[in-house]
Each structure stands twice: as C-alpha cells, then as structure tokens.
Design a protein around this motif. Structure first.
Motif, PDB file in Angstrom:
ATOM      1  N   UNK A  92       0.873  -1.169   0.000  1.00  0.00           N
ATOM      2  CA  UNK A  92       0.000   0.000   0.000  1.00  0.00           C
ATOM      3  C   UNK A  92       0.913   1.223   0.000  1.00  0.00           C
ATOM      4  N   UNK A  93       0.883   1.967  -1.099  1.00  0.00           N
ATOM      5  CA  UNK A  93       1.807   3.088  -1.309  1.00  0.00           C
ATOM      6  C   UNK A  93       1.014   4.390  -1.254  1.00  0.00           C
ATOM      7  N   UNK A  94       1.503   5.331  -0.446  1.00  0.00           N
ATOM      8  CA  UNK A  94       0.801   6.589  -0.203  1.00  0.00           C
ATOM      9  C   UNK A  94       1.561   7.718  -0.885  1.00  0.00           C
ATOM     10  N   UNK A  95       0.934   8.359  -1.860  1.00  0.00           N
ATOM     11  CA  UNK A  95       1.593   9.443  -2.573  1.00  0.00           C
ATOM     12  C   UNK A  95       1.525  10.730  -1.780  1.00  0.00           C
ATOM     13  N   UNK A  96       2.691  11.337  -1.572  1.00  0.00           N
ATOM     14  CA  UNK A  96       2.780  12.646  -0.933  1.00  0.00           C
ATOM     15  C   UNK A  96       3.196  13.668  -1.976  1.00  0.00           C
ATOM     16  N   UNK A  97       2.391  14.697  -2.133  1.00  0.00           N
ATOM     17  CA  UNK A  97       2.747  15.855  -2.943  1.00  0.00           C
ATOM     18  C   UNK A  97       3.333  16.860  -1.960  1.00  0.00           C
ATOM     19  N   UNK A  98       4.655  16.948  -1.850  1.00  0.00           N
ATOM     20  CA  UNK A  98       5.285  17.589  -0.690  1.00  0.00           C
ATOM     21  C   UNK A  98       4.814  18.993  -0.381  1.00  0.00           C
ATOM     22  N   UNK A  99       4.606  19.815  -1.406  1.00  0.00           N
ATOM     23  CA  UNK A  99       4.207  21.203  -1.147  1.00  0.00           C
ATOM     24  C   UNK A  99       2.860  21.306  -0.452  1.00  0.00           C
ATOM     25  N   UNK A 100       2.063  20.242  -0.530  1.00  0.00           N
ATOM     26  CA  UNK A 100       0.692  20.308  -0.014  1.00  0.00           C
ATOM     27  C   UNK A 100       0.449  19.377   1.169  1.00  0.00           C
ATOM     28  N   UNK A 101       1.490  18.756   1.689  1.00  0.00           N
ATOM     29  CA  UNK A 101       1.274  17.779   2.756  1.00  0.00           C
ATOM     30  C   UNK A 101       1.314  18.423   4.138  1.00  0.00           C
ATOM     31  N   UNK A 102       2.455  18.954   4.544  1.00  0.00           N
ATOM     32  CA  UNK A 102       2.576  19.586   5.859  1.00  0.00           C
ATOM     33  C   UNK A 102       3.734  20.563   5.839  1.00  0.00           C
ATOM     34  N   UNK A 103       3.493  21.752   6.382  1.00  0.00           N
ATOM     35  CA  UNK A 103       4.470  22.843   6.374  1.00  0.00           C
ATOM     36  C   UNK A 103       5.066  22.984   7.764  1.00  0.00           C
ATOM     37  N   UNK A 104       6.354  22.654   7.907  1.00  0.00           N
ATOM     38  CA  UNK A 104       6.993  22.684   9.224  1.00  0.00           C
ATOM     39  C   UNK A 104       7.562  24.049   9.590  1.00  0.00           C
ATOM     40  N   UNK A 105       7.875  24.884   8.599  1.00  0.00           N
ATOM     41  CA  UNK A 105       8.528  26.161   8.929  1.00  0.00           C
ATOM     42  C   UNK A 105       7.626  27.371   8.767  1.00  0.00           C
ATOM     43  N   UNK A 106       6.355  27.162   8.434  1.00  0.00           N
ATOM     44  CA  UNK A 106       5.390  28.252   8.416  1.00  0.00           C
ATOM     45  C   UNK A 106       5.440  29.174   7.222  1.00  0.00           C
ATOM     46  N   UNK A 107       6.074  28.740   6.123  1.00  0.00           N
ATOM     47  CA  UNK A 107       6.147  29.613   4.948  1.00  0.00           C
ATOM     48  C   UNK A 107       5.016  29.365   3.956  1.00  0.00           C
ATOM     49  N   UNK A 108       4.102  28.468   4.288  1.00  0.00           N
ATOM     50  CA  UNK A 108       2.955  28.204   3.430  1.00  0.00           C
ATOM     51  C   UNK A 108       3.176  27.124   2.399  1.00  0.00           C
ATOM     52  N   UNK A 109       4.383  26.531   2.393  1.00  0.00           N
ATOM     53  CA  UNK A 109       4.693  25.463   1.453  1.00  0.00           C
ATOM     54  C   UNK A 109       5.108  24.223   2.236  1.00  0.00           C
ATOM     55  N   UNK A 110       4.472  23.100   1.933  1.00  0.00           N
ATOM     56  CA  UNK A 110       4.852  21.856   2.589  1.00  0.00           C
ATOM     57  C   UNK A 110       6.313  21.538   2.346  1.00  0.00           C
ATOM     58  N   UNK A 111       6.914  20.759   3.244  1.00  0.00           N
ATOM     59  CA  UNK A 111       8.346  20.512   3.158  1.00  0.00           C
ATOM     60  C   UNK A 111       8.684  19.140   3.719  1.00  0.00           C
ATOM     61  N   UNK A 112       9.946  18.754   3.582  1.00  0.00           N
ATOM     62  CA  UNK A 112      10.373  17.432   4.052  1.00  0.00           C
ATOM     63  C   UNK A 112      10.302  17.310   5.568  1.00  0.00           C
ATOM     64  N   UNK A 113      10.712  18.319   6.353  1.00  0.00           N
ATOM     65  CA  UNK A 113      10.498  18.205   7.802  1.00  0.00           C
ATOM     66  C   UNK A 113       9.026  18.022   8.170  1.00  0.00           C
ATOM     67  N   UNK A 114       8.135  18.599   7.346  1.00  0.00           N
ATOM     68  CA  UNK A 114       6.710  18.389   7.591  1.00  0.00           C
ATOM     69  C   UNK A 114       6.320  16.939   7.418  1.00  0.00           C
ATOM     70  N   UNK A 115       6.909  16.267   6.418  1.00  0.00           N
ATOM     71  CA  UNK A 115       6.657  14.833   6.227  1.00  0.00           C
ATOM     72  C   UNK A 115       7.171  14.054   7.426  1.00  0.00           C
ATOM     73  N   UNK A 116       8.389  14.369   7.861  1.00  0.00           N
ATOM     74  CA  UNK A 116       8.977  13.663   9.006  1.00  0.00           C
ATOM     75  C   UNK A 116       8.118  13.853  10.244  1.00  0.00           C
ATOM     76  N   UNK A 117       7.611  15.069  10.449  1.00  0.00           N
ATOM     77  CA  UNK A 117       6.798  15.344  11.634  1.00  0.00           C
ATOM     78  C   UNK A 117       5.492  14.567  11.630  1.00  0.00           C
ATOM     79  N   UNK A 118       5.019  14.173  10.468  1.00  0.00           N
ATOM     80  CA  UNK A 118       3.762  13.434  10.365  1.00  0.00           C
ATOM     81  C   UNK A 118       3.984  11.937  10.169  1.00  0.00           C
ATOM     82  N   UNK A 119       5.196  11.451  10.436  1.00  0.00           N
ATOM     83  CA  UNK A 119       5.471  10.036  10.223  1.00  0.00           C
ATOM     84  C   UNK A 119       4.618   9.159  11.133  1.00  0.00           C
ATOM     85  N   UNK A 120       4.315   9.635  12.333  1.00  0.00           N
ATOM     86  CA  UNK A 120       3.441   8.873  13.220  1.00  0.00           C
ATOM     87  C   UNK A 120       2.061   8.685  12.625  1.00  0.00           C
TER      88      UNK A 120
END
Length: 589
Positions: free
Chosen positions: A24-52
């Motif tokens: 089961x493979x989950x596609x992440x469109x990074x800019x739209x997943x989760x924004x960790x630094x508050x600039x309005x664009x999703x990012x890789x730290x946002x993905x890591x923060x939502x790993x749980x």
C-alpha cells in the motif's frame, strides 16, 4: 555442464525483494502535505513530523512527488537539479532524516524521477543556450532548425506541428548567444510539456549515464524505489523531416509513434534495471506509461525493466460492477503474463479526486468534467454524499485485490476536488497555456487539513493554494478515533489488509455482469461490493459473523444494523441479509 562462475556465486535473493508486489503506497505531494517552517509550502520536515500519522494509517511505502530544486513552472516536475533538495522544502540532511524516520516506522520510500525533460534552469540547458548549434551541449536536448516561413526567414516556423500537452505549440525558438547568428533568432527546442521543460535527447549516451548516476545517488541514500514520470516518452523519432502529429495521442500499437511508446525505450529501461539490481534487495520501480495497448504497457513491467507499470483502468472507470470486475480480471491476467504485480489507483496529483468524480452523473466524460471545473464545480451539482459513499466502497473493493494499491494524500480523509479555486490563485501551466480555458490540476493539490480548529487547518503557514471552509469537518483531527469516519475506515482496512493478504490471485464467486460483485482470495478472505443504487440481497451462504469491515451499512433480516459505517465489526450474525447500496464488505477467513 559446469555452471558459470557468476551463477555459482550469485547473491542470494533478499527476503524483502518482493516487498512492492502487494504494498500500500501513499503518494505525498510535498508542497501540499505539511508545512513545518510556516512559509505556506509543505516541506520534508513536515513529512517527518507526520510520520506517526503515516505509520498509524498502515501504509507500506511513501511515494514522494518531486522535491528537487525547481521554479515550479509545473509543480516541481520542472527539475533544476536531480541530485538535490529544493531549499524551500529542506536540505539533503532533511531528506536523510525523513528516510531514517520512515524506515524506523517500517515505511519504505519511493521517489519521483522525471527523465523526459529537465527545467530550463538546469545547468545543462543553460549551457546549451550559451553554446552554438551543433555543439555537444545542445546534443543533450532536442534542438532543431526551423522551417522557412515564406516571409524571408528560413527558420521562422517550428520544425513540426507538434502541440504541447499543456496547450500551445511544443517548440520554442531561442536567441543565439554564440556562433554566426549570435544575437539573432535561431534554433528551436522541443518541450512536450511547458516551455520551461525542454525534452532530453535520450539517444545521447551522456544523458543515459547521468540518469544512472542519479538513480545511484538516491539509492545510496536509502531510497527503496522510483516512480518514473512519462516513462513512455523518452525515445523519440527525430528523423528529418519530422512527421506530422496533430494530436498527442498514441494511435498505433506497433511502436512506430514518433513521440511515445517506441521500442527503443525498453533498451533505456533495461539499463536502469541493471543499475537497480546493483542493490540487495534490488530497488523497485514503477512506470507511469499512459499506453492504451495492453501488450505494450506490459513491456515496461517486465522483470528485466522497471518491474511494474501503472494501470489507470480503474481510475478511468465508471462506478459499475461489471466494468470493475472486467478491469480487475484483465489487469490481473496482464500482471501474471508480465511477471509483475498489478497496480490499482483512483486518484493522484494529475486527476480530479475520485470522491468528486463519483459524485457527478454517471454520464460525465472528460469533456464534461472539464466543463464542470470551468463552472467552478457548480453545474452539474455534485451529490457529495453519494460520491463519498461510492469512493469508500471502491476503495475497499480495490484494497482487497492482489497487487499494489496506490493512494493519494487526503483520500483517506474523504477529500473532494476543490473545484472553485479563485482564478487568480491557479498555478497549473495548463491554465495559462490554454488561454484560461482549462483549469488544470490545482484542485486536487490544495494543502491538507490537519486540524479543524487551528489556523490554515493546521497545515502551517498561509497555504500556497487556498483551502475551502468545508475542509474543517474533514480535517484529520476531526476524524481521528471517530467510528465510521473515512480516516478510521482506511486505518482499519489497511491494518486488516496486511493481516489478510495472501497469494496474488482470487476466485470470482459472483456471475459476470452482476451488480453485487463477490470475490475470494486463496486464504478465504472475501470481498463483496454492491455497485447498485439500491440495497441488495447478500449472496447465499455468506456468514456475517466473519464480517470485519464495511464501507457502509449491512442489515440483517430483522432490520438490525451489523456495525457502524466503516467500523470494524465483530459478532454479526444473520442468514438472510442485505447489503446497502454502493457498499463493500470484507469477511475474514
């Protein structure tokens, strides 16, 4: 006969070599997943923060859409540097941290590779513009002289009449910076997509070797597989004079199309397989190859090439039992013939979300879907309750099938297409290149809602695409732990899928063409879907005491509900029961 030394000392097959076959493979469109630094664009730290969250969802792998440096002329599919991370999305260290977190959670990582074209900001293309016609720098791309325009310019017309997928022509003329025509209009370069996406010349050995280097770069950083964008477009017939092709469609099944699905492409991917097999277990790959001819699509999925190819049949199907069954039968047969496993997908970053497609009249076509988007989703008015009900039922039908299930971020929340984005917020190149007559794909890329009460629904900063107010009740925290919610249905289904998955085959227990489709996996796991608009009798002999999950509601003869919508069900009984309209049930062995 003595076995060759290479065979005698071959590396034993890794026990995880086939992990992708029923993942089961989950596609992440990074800019739209989760924004960790508050600039309005999703990012890789946002993905890591939502790993749980991803771990609790029960997925086996993440497919990460492009995260490379990019001007975002095409949402990241215009790549400046294939071996780096866009600074707005993080760093290579952030990428490594994300991979480590994913692997610690038992989740594998698939990254997007975009080999048909680069960005016009790629160092190679900048070098090509600075070089003269006929130079080695230009030989990495598709540069050609134009045709006479009849007005005195012997290169004033494009080399061919080919259109771009995003509208307009597929050729752009450059001002020469070197050579005898410096400062004047000169050659044209091919871009089957946006002007900012010049096509590579895959006849060039330097291009081939550079992509081998890219594959190794990410594989060495722990990536488990690759999704190959426009895999069918790499090999092209650029023999002069270029053949006319008024529409970008594959019209032949013999490999003679000038632009797509040519036989030469398979030599390229055989070389990729050699690279992927340098690792133990071998790295997985899946081709995005929109090839309408079955026998040709299978070539990409051969073990000697990428190993798997998307089939988009269910994505394009109506919510119809006979159609779903026929597609499943065909695709499973194809997979067996190729040695691959099948792939199933309903939504991704390129198409209208399936909950909205199913909410529209069954007669909706591609043309009327575009008209619906241009009307901001107002006419015809979608039946959202029906759309979500069908989407949930279709998902459970699909998750029971043998093969890989590809899920798109937000579908586990039951998100619909955001069809009424303000026109001044649209960013898809299709919108601009068609003169604002086609909206494009922004409506399925709106940043996700995580919290019903936080600003920007918990996404982070002000999102790069505006979120609608109706996102609130669908936010992840609003569904977390709520029996019957779409999120909890996905969690329960993916958990059970891992437990129930068995051999890559099934047995059909219903007759072809039936409105209630019933199949059984080899270990006894049963899936029953009522595709009809009214409740229907369950097949005889069904033991509801084995019912473990339902997308809707099942009722016994006495009228008592056997379980909450989408919840895990235990202790259900009944010898004469009905299955609600547009609903799927799972029965454990």
């Amino acid at each position: 006969m003595t076995a060759p030394a290479s065979s005698a000392h071959a590396t034993p097959a890794h026990p995880d070599a086939g992990w992708w076959r029923q993942a089961a493979v989950y596609q992440i469109y990074p800019r739209s997943f989760a924004d960790a630094n508050g600039d309005g664009m999703g990012d890789l730290p946002g993905v890591t923060a939502r790993m749980g969250y991803l771990s609790a969802l029960g997925i086996d792998a993440i497919w990460l859409s492009p995260f490379y440096p990019s001007a975002l002329a095409d949402g990241g599919y215009d790549v400046d540097d294939y071996r780096n991370v866009d600074p707005r999305l993080g760093s290579l260290a952030d990428f490594d941290a994300m991979v480590s977190a994913a692997h610690a959670a038992g989740i594998r990582i698939i990254v997007d590779v975009v080999p048909n074209h680069s960005s016009n900001r790629h160092e190679w293309f900048k070098a090509a513009l600075a070089a003269a016609p006929g130079s080695p720098e230009r030989a990495r791309y598709q540069f050609f002289d134009g045709l006479p325009d009849g007005l005195g310019d012997d290169g004033g017309l494009p080399p061919s009449d080919w259109p771009s997928h995003f509208g307009g022509g597929a050729w752009t003329r450059v001002v020469e910076q070197a050579g005898p025509r410096a400062g004047q209009l000169g050659q044209w370069y091919l871009h089957l997509f946006a002007t900012e996406q010049p096509d590579f010349n895959w006849d060039n050995p330097e291009v081939r070797e550079d992509f081998h280097t890219t594959l190794r770069f990410w594989a060495d950083r722990g990536v488990d597989g690759f999704r190959v964008d426009v895999a069918h477009g790499l090999a092209k017939d650029m023999t002069l004079p270029l053949r006319s092709k008024p529409e970008l469609e594959i019209l032949v099944d013999d490999g003679s199309d000038p632009l797509f699905d040519r036989d030469e492409v398979h030599e390229i991917f055989a070389g990729w397989r050699d690279v992927l097999n340098e690792y133990n277990p071998p790295k997985a790959a899946v081709a995005e190859a929109w090839v309408p001819f079955t026998d040709r699509r299978l070539k990409y999925a051969r073990p000697t090439e990428l190993g798997q190819a998307f089939n988009f049949d269910l994505l394009q199907a109506h919510f119809d039992g006979a159609e779903f069954r026929a597609i499943a039968e065909k695709c499973l047969s194809e997979a067996e013939a190729s040695g691959a496993s099948s792939t199933w997908v309903f939504s991704n970053h390129d198409v209208v979300r399936h909950a909205s497609r199913y909410a529209l009249p069954d007669s909706t076509t591609l043309e009327t879907l575009n008209a619906w988007l241009m009307d901001d989703g107002a006419s015809p008015e979608p039946d959202l309750a029906r759309g979500l009900r069908r989407a949930r039922a279709a998902t459970l039908f699909m998750l029971g099938l043998p093969g890989s299930a590809y899920l798109y971020q937000g579908e586990e929340l039951g998100l619909f297409e955001v069809a009424d984005l303000p026109h001044d917020s649209l960013q898809d190149p299709t919108w601009f290149r068609t003169g604002n007559t086609l909206k494009g794909r922004d409506g399925c890329r709106v940043p996700l809602p995580w919290s019903s009460s936080e600003p920007n629904f918990g996404f982070g900063g002000t999102p790069w695409l505006p979120q609608p107010e109706w996102f609130g009740p669908l936010a992840a925290d609003a569904q977390d732990g709520v029996a019957g919610s779409t999120l909890e249905m996905y969690r329960a289904a993916l958990k059970l899928r891992r437990e129930l998955q068995s051999e890559e085959s099934l047995e059909w227990l219903s007759a072809p063409g039936a409105g209630v489709v019933h199949y059984r996996r080899p270990n006894g796991w049963q899936v029953i879907t009522n595709f009809g608009a009214a409740a229907a009798k369950l097949p005889s002999g069904v033991d509801l005491s084995k019912l473990v999950i339902t997308s809707g509601e099942t009722t016994t003869a006495g009228g008592a509900a056997t379980g909450a919508t989408g919840g895990t069900v235990t202790g259900a009984t009944g010898t004469s029961a009905t299955i609600a309209a547009e609903t799927t049930l799972w029965l454990a062995p």
